[in-house]
Motif scaffolding. Structure first.
Motif, PDB file in Angstrom:
ATOM      1  N   ALA A 176      -3.401   6.260   0.754  1.00 60.91           N
ATOM      2  CA  ALA A 176      -1.995   5.923   0.536  1.00 60.91           C
ATOM      3  C   ALA A 176      -1.117   7.022   1.121  1.00 60.91           C
ATOM      4  O   ALA A 176      -1.545   8.177   1.230  1.00 60.91           O
ATOM      5  CB  ALA A 176      -1.724   5.784  -0.954  1.00 60.91           C
ATOM      6  N   CYS A 177       0.110   6.653   1.528  1.00 62.81           N
ATOM      7  CA  CYS A 177       1.067   7.660   1.990  1.00 62.81           C
ATOM      8  C   CYS A 177       2.069   7.939   0.861  1.00 62.81           C
ATOM      9  O   CYS A 177       2.005   7.313  -0.197  1.00 62.81           O
ATOM     10  CB  CYS A 177       1.761   7.225   3.283  1.00 62.81           C
ATOM     11  SG  CYS A 177       3.137   6.072   3.081  1.00 62.81           S
ATOM     12  N   LEU A 178       2.982   8.864   1.105  1.00 63.55           N
ATOM     13  CA  LEU A 178       3.943   9.207   0.052  1.00 63.55           C
ATOM     14  C   LEU A 178       4.787   7.999  -0.356  1.00 63.55           C
ATOM     15  O   LEU A 178       5.074   7.790  -1.537  1.00 63.55           O
ATOM     16  CB  LEU A 178       4.860  10.347   0.511  1.00 63.55           C
ATOM     17  CG  LEU A 178       5.783  10.930  -0.558  1.00 63.55           C
ATOM     18  CD1 LEU A 178       5.008  11.718  -1.611  1.00 63.55           C
ATOM     19  CD2 LEU A 178       6.863  11.824   0.057  1.00 63.55           C
ATOM     20  N   ALA A 179       5.157   7.174   0.643  1.00 67.65           N
ATOM     21  CA  ALA A 179       5.997   6.009   0.357  1.00 67.65           C
ATOM     22  C   ALA A 179       5.221   4.886  -0.339  1.00 67.65           C
ATOM     23  O   ALA A 179       5.818   4.008  -0.952  1.00 67.65           O
ATOM     24  CB  ALA A 179       6.642   5.508   1.642  1.00 67.65           C
ATOM     25  N   CYS A 180       3.894   4.890  -0.237  1.00 64.24           N
ATOM     26  CA  CYS A 180       3.079   3.933  -1.002  1.00 64.24           C
ATOM     27  C   CYS A 180       3.249   4.211  -2.498  1.00 64.24           C
ATOM     28  O   CYS A 180       3.348   3.307  -3.315  1.00 64.24           O
ATOM     29  CB  CYS A 180       1.595   4.087  -0.679  1.00 64.24           C
ATOM     30  SG  CYS A 180       1.098   3.539   0.951  1.00 64.24           S
ATOM     31  N   VAL A 181       3.270   5.489  -2.833  1.00 59.27           N
ATOM     32  CA  VAL A 181       3.332   5.910  -4.236  1.00 59.27           C
ATOM     33  C   VAL A 181       4.773   5.974  -4.735  1.00 59.27           C
ATOM     34  O   VAL A 181       5.078   5.550  -5.851  1.00 59.27           O
ATOM     35  CB  VAL A 181       2.632   7.281  -4.416  1.00 59.27           C
ATOM     36  CG1 VAL A 181       2.672   7.728  -5.866  1.00 59.27           C
ATOM     37  CG2 VAL A 181       1.182   7.201  -3.932  1.00 59.27           C
ATOM     38  N   GLY A 250       2.063  -3.775   2.107  1.00 58.10           N
ATOM     39  CA  GLY A 250       3.496  -3.923   2.358  1.00 58.10           C
ATOM     40  C   GLY A 250       4.279  -2.625   2.376  1.00 58.10           C
ATOM     41  O   GLY A 250       5.507  -2.649   2.410  1.00 58.10           O
ATOM     42  N   CYS A 251       3.582  -1.499   2.334  1.00 55.19           N
ATOM     43  CA  CYS A 251       4.311  -0.218   2.390  1.00 55.19           C
ATOM     44  C   CYS A 251       5.160  -0.183   3.660  1.00 55.19           C
ATOM     45  O   CYS A 251       4.667  -0.463   4.750  1.00 55.19           O
ATOM     46  CB  CYS A 251       3.351   0.962   2.369  1.00 55.19           C
ATOM     47  SG  CYS A 251       4.176   2.546   2.679  1.00 55.19           S
ATOM     48  N   ARG A 252       6.433   0.191   3.472  1.00 59.24           N
ATOM     49  CA  ARG A 252       7.358   0.185   4.604  1.00 59.24           C
ATOM     50  C   ARG A 252       6.915   1.151   5.705  1.00 59.24           C
ATOM     51  O   ARG A 252       7.068   0.882   6.898  1.00 59.24           O
ATOM     52  CB  ARG A 252       8.758   0.577   4.101  1.00 59.24           C
ATOM     53  CG  ARG A 252       9.879   0.356   5.093  1.00 59.24           C
ATOM     54  CD  ARG A 252      11.162   1.001   4.611  1.00 59.24           C
ATOM     55  NE  ARG A 252      11.012   2.446   4.559  1.00 59.24           N
ATOM     56  CZ  ARG A 252      11.163   3.189   3.467  1.00 59.24           C
ATOM     57  NH1 ARG A 252      11.479   2.632   2.327  1.00 59.24           N
ATOM     58  NH2 ARG A 252      10.988   4.499   3.500  1.00 59.24           N
ATOM     59  N   VAL A 253       6.360   2.272   5.283  1.00 62.22           N
ATOM     60  CA  VAL A 253       6.008   3.303   6.267  1.00 62.22           C
ATOM     61  C   VAL A 253       4.635   3.048   6.894  1.00 62.22           C
ATOM     62  O   VAL A 253       4.521   2.786   8.090  1.00 62.22           O
ATOM     63  CB  VAL A 253       6.068   4.715   5.634  1.00 62.22           C
ATOM     64  CG1 VAL A 253       5.742   5.778   6.673  1.00 62.22           C
ATOM     65  CG2 VAL A 253       7.451   4.960   5.043  1.00 62.22           C
ATOM     66  N   CYS A 254       3.581   3.086   6.070  1.00 59.78           N
ATOM     67  CA  CYS A 254       2.255   2.988   6.694  1.00 59.78           C
ATOM     68  C   CYS A 254       1.814   1.556   6.930  1.00 59.78           C
ATOM     69  O   CYS A 254       0.896   1.316   7.715  1.00 59.78           O
ATOM     70  CB  CYS A 254       1.220   3.803   5.909  1.00 59.78           C
ATOM     71  SG  CYS A 254       0.836   3.185   4.274  1.00 59.78           S
ATOM     72  N   GLY A 255       2.485   0.573   6.259  1.00 57.65           N
ATOM     73  CA  GLY A 255       2.156  -0.819   6.496  1.00 57.65           C
ATOM     74  C   GLY A 255       2.998  -1.396   7.628  1.00 57.65           C
ATOM     75  O   GLY A 255       2.495  -1.829   8.655  1.00 57.65           O
TER      76      GLY A 255
HETATM   77 ZN   LIG Z   1       2.320   3.956   2.731  1.00 53.63          ZN
END
Ligand SMILES: [Zn+2]
Length: 347
Positions: A176-181, A250-255
Motif C-alpha cells: 500500500a502507499c501513503l494515500a491507500c492508508v 481504487g487508490c488515486r495515487v498508486c491505482g
Molecule cells: Zn495507494
C-alpha cells in the motif's frame, strides 16, 4: 604523524566490523551499503536520528534536504546539532553534514538547504535508491508519495508527536502507499510538536525502526521488510499494526496514478510552517546578504553568515536564505508576512 595516520587508516578499515559480523549484512551487505544512495527529506528530529544511524552504518551517499535552521528548542531531540549551531542559526542540512563528517568522513553527504516542492522534486529526489521521511507535515509527505509511486521508488514514512510514533514502508507496485492508508490529508486541528510536545524517545524509536527497514532494503533483504502501518505510544505502551500488504483498490495515487501533489495544483507559495511562523518561497531570486545587511542595519538587529541572514525587528524575526526564501517568525498571518517581506527584503 605518518605512523599515526596509517594506524588510524587501518583502524577505520575496522569501522564496520561489528556490523559485518551480523550475518544478515555480512561483507557483501556492507559493500551494498557503501554503494547505496539515500535521500532524507527533513533533518529535524526523525531525520537527524535516521541520518546519523545510516551514516554510522556506512551508507555511501546521503543527501540531506532541509528548509530550516537550528534553534535552541531543537536540541532536546535533534541529535545531530549542538548549541553553537543554534547560536549561529546554521541551516539544519549544513549542520547535519558537518556533524556527520566528524564521525564518518568516508561517506559522501550532500546537504541541500531547500524546501521540497513540486518544482524541485525531480532534482532533489532523483538518482537515489530510497527516500526517507524526516518531514513534519502531510503536504510534503503526499508530495514524496506521489514522486515515489510515479517513479517506483521505495520510501519510508516516519513520524513522531507527543509520545506517539508511526511508520510504514512504501514499496510501490507491491505494498500500500501513503494515500491507500490516508486518502486525504487530516483536516482541522492536527497535533504537532508545537502543540502536543514531543518525547525524544518516541523520535529515537521511530527513527531506529525506519533506519533498520532502510538497511534491510539496501542490503537486498526486501522480503524481511514490514508490510504494515506500525504505531507505538511509548508512554501508554499501546501498539497497533494495520496491514498494508497490498494497495487499496481504487487508490488515486498508486491505482489511478494521478499525482496531484506533484502537479502542484493549488499549492500556495506562502505557507505556515509551525512555531508561529510563515514561509515565503514565492520565486527563486538570489539575494546579496552584504547589501541587504547594510540596508537593514539602521532598522534593527541584523547578522548573517554564508547560509542565513537574520533580521530582528520586534516582534518579528526574518530569516532569509541565499535563494530569496524566507521564514518570518512572530506571525501566522500570511498577509503580514508578505508585507514584511516586501518592506525589508523587496517585492
Ligand atoms: Zn495507494
Amino acid at each position: 604523524m605518518e605512523l599515526r595516520s596509517t594506524a588510524l587508516a587501518s583502524e577505520l578499515d575496522d569501522r564496520y566490523s561489528r556490523q559485518i559480523l551480523f550475518k544478515e549484512i555480512g561483507a557483501e551487505g556492507q559493500q551494498k551499503l557503501a554503494r547505496a544512495r539515500v535521500v532524507v527529506v527533513g533533518c529535524g528530529a526523525t531525520g537527524s536520528v535516521v541520518s546519523s544511524l545510516l551514516a554510522r552504518a556506512g551508507v555511501g551517499t546521503l543527501r540531506l534536504v532541509d528548509r530550516d535552521y537550528v534553534e535552541p528548542s531543537n536540541l532536546q531531540r535533534q541529535s545531530l546539532f549542538d548549541e553553537n549551531d543554534a547560536r549561529e542559526s546554521v541551516p539544519k542540512a549544513i549542520a547535519a553534514a558537518r556533524q556527520i563528517a566528524r564521525f564518518n568522513s568516508q561517506i559522501a553527504v550532500e546537504p541541500q538547504v531547500a524546501d521540497l516542492t513540486p518544482q524541485n522534486a525531480d532534482s532533489l529526489l532523483s538518482n537515489v535508491d530510497l527516500i526517507l521521511d524526516g518531514t513534519d507535515n502531510f503536504e510534503t509527505r503526499y508530495l514524496i508519495n506521489d514522486f515515489a509511486v510515479k517513479n517506483f521508488l521505495p520510501w519510508i514514512y516516519a513520524a513522531a508527536v507527543g509520545s506517539y510514533a508511526v511508520t510504514m514502508n512504501i514499496l510501490p507496485g507491491e505494498t500500500a502507499c501513503l494515500a491507500c492508508v490516508f486518502p486525504d490529508s487530516p483536516k482541522g486541528t492536527i497535533e504537532t510538536c508545537e502543540t502536543a510536545g514531543i518525547l525524544n524517545s518516541a523520535v529515537s524509536l521511530v527513527a531506529s525502526i525506519a533506519a533498520t527497514e532502510a538497511l534491510k532494503f539496501l542490503v537486498g533483504a526486501r522480503s524481511k521488510m514490514r508490510r504494515s502501518l506500525l504505531s507505538w505510544d511509548v508512554w501508554s505502551n499501546e501498539q497497533a499494526e494495520v496491514q498494508a500488504i497490498s494497495p487499496r483498490a481504487g487508490c488515486r495515487v498508486c491505482g489511478q496514478r494521478e499525482f496531484i501533489h506533484l502537479a502542484g495544483e493549488g499549492r500556495p507559495h506562502i505557507t505556515l510552517c509551525g512555531r508561529n511562523s510563515v514561509q515565503i518561497h514565492e520565486r527563486e531570486r538570489p539575494v546579496d546578504f552584504a547589501e541587504i545587511s547594510a540596508r537593514l542595519k539602521p532598522l534593527g538587529d541584523v547578522r548573517h553568515n554564508d547560509f542565513v541572514l537574520k533580521f530582528l525587528r520586534e516582534p518579528y524575526e526574518i530569516t532569509l536564505f541565499p535563494d530569496g526564501r524566507a521564514i518570518i517568525k512572530g506571525t501566522t498571518d500570511t498577509a503580514i508576512a508578505r508585507s514584511l517581506y516586501a518592506r525589508y527584503v523587496g517585492s
